[in-house]
Design an enzyme around this catalytic site. Structure first.
Site: not given
Ligand code: CA2
Length: 143
Positions: A71, A104
């Site tokens: 991921n 999204r």
């Molecule tokens: O949905 C997913 O797994 C993503 O890879 C997560 C990424 C995002 O930029 C992708 O578009 C989709 C973001 C990860 C951020 O993770 C966080 C977890 C907790 C709190 C804030 C951010």
């Protein structure tokens, strides 16, 4: 069977921020469940907020593991280097996203990884990692 899981930037915050989008469990909780539920699998886990370290991790796992679950988080949508690294290795890769990136913002619909992965699992929460593991276990003798 040896599987490396690679998580990208900010996924170390899982369970601590934005529970509405990413749930309340930490990745440590998820990894503990994977280890319990897949006793025949040896998991290696790597998380980094740094693009080049993720490229290094892909290259390291790319010739001696039975599967990579990645991921790349936000780098999914921007990193040609991560896409190129996946294209350059032997180990099969499954792309996982916790949220449904297609529901999204438009920029999240672009992936530099999907075309180089054997498949992608999006929007099924942390269960996506277990589903990806299940695929590698079921297809172990076909690789
Ligand atoms: O949905 C997913 O797994 C993503 O890879 C997560 C990424 C995002 O930029 C992708 O578009 C989709 C973001 C990860 C951020 O993770 C966080 C977890 C907790 C709190 C804030 C951010």
């Amino acid at each position: 069977m040896n599987i490396t899981i690679i998580n990208g930037p900010n996924l170390n915050l899982l369970g601590k921020r934005e529970p509405g989008v990413y749930g309340t469990a930490s990745f440590d909780d998820c990894l503990a469940d994977l280890i319990k539920n897949f006793p025949t699998v040896h998991f290696t886990y790597f998380q980094s907020n740094i693009e080049g370290e993720i490229v290094d991790a892909i290259q390291k796992a790319g010739f001696n593991q039975d599967g990579i679950i990645i991921n790349p988080a936000a780098y999914t949508h921007t990193s040609v280097a991560i896409g190129d690294a996946i294209a350059a290795i032997q180990t099969k890769v499954i792309e996982v996203h916790i949220s449904n990136v297609h529901a999204r913002e438009d920029f999240r619909k672009i992936s530099h990884v999907s075309a180089k992965a054997v498949g992608s699992i999006v929007g099924l929460g942390l269960q996506g990692y277990a589903l990806a593991t299940e695929w590698f276990v079921s297809n172990a003798n076909k690789q």
